[in-house]
Design an enzyme around this catalytic site. Structure first.
Site, short mmCIF file in Angstrom:
data_model
loop_
_atom_site.label_atom_id
_atom_site.label_comp_id
_atom_site.label_asym_id
_atom_site.label_seq_id
_atom_site.Cartn_x
_atom_site.Cartn_y
_atom_site.Cartn_z
N HIS A 161 0.89 -1.12 0.00
CA HIS A 161 0.14 0.10 -0.05
C HIS A 161 0.79 1.32 0.15
O HIS A 161 0.94 1.93 0.99
CB HIS A 161 -0.84 -0.04 1.37
CG HIS A 161 -1.88 0.81 1.31
ND1 HIS A 161 -1.58 2.10 1.34
CD2 HIS A 161 -3.19 0.70 1.45
CE1 HIS A 161 -3.25 2.92 1.32
NE2 HIS A 161 -4.10 1.88 1.45
N GLU B 64 -0.86 1.54 -5.30
CA GLU B 64 -0.74 0.23 -4.63
C GLU B 64 -0.49 -0.68 -5.59
O GLU B 64 -1.36 -0.84 -6.42
CB GLU B 64 -1.69 0.10 -3.82
CG GLU B 64 -2.05 1.51 -2.81
CD GLU B 64 -3.37 1.37 -2.00
OE1 GLU B 64 -3.95 0.15 -1.76
OE2 GLU B 64 -3.70 2.30 -1.73
#
Ligand code: TA6
Length: 284
Positions: free
Chosen positions: A157, A258
């Site tokens: 992320h 991400e």
């Protein structure tokens, strides 16, 4: 010359610092989370909130959180933490290697026992490697050691630092299908991704993405392996104001691109199988 050292970071959380000819980087043992990556003679590439909390049980806001064994809300149990347990557990350091090209590689391992105390999962082995060289490479490897299928989703992320989100564009996703979370709708990307409000999208794309940042006159390239989804996120004004670990105006200097396998791209490892999810980050 030793290219890595261990120290107590914010909140007393143990961290390891890498310093070699290519870059400096810092990784928290908590979450095996890269919190800093700064190539020589460049601004930091990753973003961390000034309001971030450094306390076990709360994910650090920034860097490269490891979202696993699920992305987003748990598919069946709302009591489980968002984005899984990997980012809120300590990962022991199992490898520190000085590479022939002058780079440095660190390896961390997630204890299956630590997860077994929180959720029932098939027996697995999960490691995360961080390689700091001409690029930053982060690789999550998972092996199914059990005799049953192991379904999971996940993401690296990654939070990136930019000069002015209003002038940033993300290339590589033109024509890709995506789920637009704020709209709750399936859409198709037209052209580059730009930002004039909250963006929270899961793209079905394996493409290399470039974050073009005119304000800082640089481009951050996000390449990947083992990832069928690309998530793009900026909370913008209202959502930033609702997050206690996110400064009200910090949305202007960051975005997430991400490297993921999310929603329809969730994975299932057959017994004995293994998989990897890799982000390869570089300045262009
Ligand atoms: O990756 C985008 C996202 O799923 C957003 O919906 C937002 O929730 C973000 O992750 C951050 O999640 P967190 O649990 O770290 O606050």
């Amino acid at each position: 010359m030793s290219s890595y050292s261990i120290f107590d970071g914010p909140g007393g959380l143990p961290m390891v610092r890498i310093a070699n000819a290519f870059a400096e980087a810092e990784v928290s043992f908590y979450g095996a989370q890269v919190l800093r990556y700064q190539p020589r003679d460049a601004r930091p590439v990753l973003w961390v909130s000034e309001q971030s909390v450094y306390r076990y049980g709360k994910a650090i806001r920034g860097g490269i959180p490891v979202c696993w064994p699920w992305f987003g809300a748990h598919p069946g149990d709302p009591a489980q933490p968002a984005h899984g347990y990997a980012r809120i557990l300590a990962w022991p350091l199992i490898e520190a290697v000085e590479l022939p090209d002058g780079g440095t590689r660190l390896g961390f391992a997630l204890s299956p026992q630590a997860l077994a105390e929180r959720i029932a999962l098939p027996d697995f082995d999960a490691t995360l490697s961080v390689t700091v060289g001409r690029e930053l490479e982060v690789v999550l490897k998972v092996a199914n050691l059990s005799r049953v299928p192991f379904p999971y989703s996940g993401a690296l992320h990654s939070y990136f630092a930019v000069g002015d989100i209003g002038r940033v564009r993300v290339t590589g996703l033109d024509g890709a299908n995506y789920f637009d979370a704020p709209a709750g709708a399936e859409c198709v990307q037209a052209g580059d991704v730009t930002f004039a409000g909250e963006v929270d999208r899961v793209y079905r794309s394996e493409a290399v993405c470039d974050i073009v940042d005119p304000a800082w006159e640089r481009t951050i390239r996000v390449a990947k392996r083992g990832s069928a989804s690309t998530v793009v996120w900026n909370p913008w004004i209202d959502k930033a104001a609702r997050m206690s670990d996110f400064g009200d105006r910090e949305y202007q200097g960051m975005l997430c691109v991400e490297t993921a396998n999310a929603r329809e791209d969730a994975r299932t490892l057959a017994p004995g199988a293994a998989g990897e999810l890799a982000a390869i980050i570089s300045l262009r």
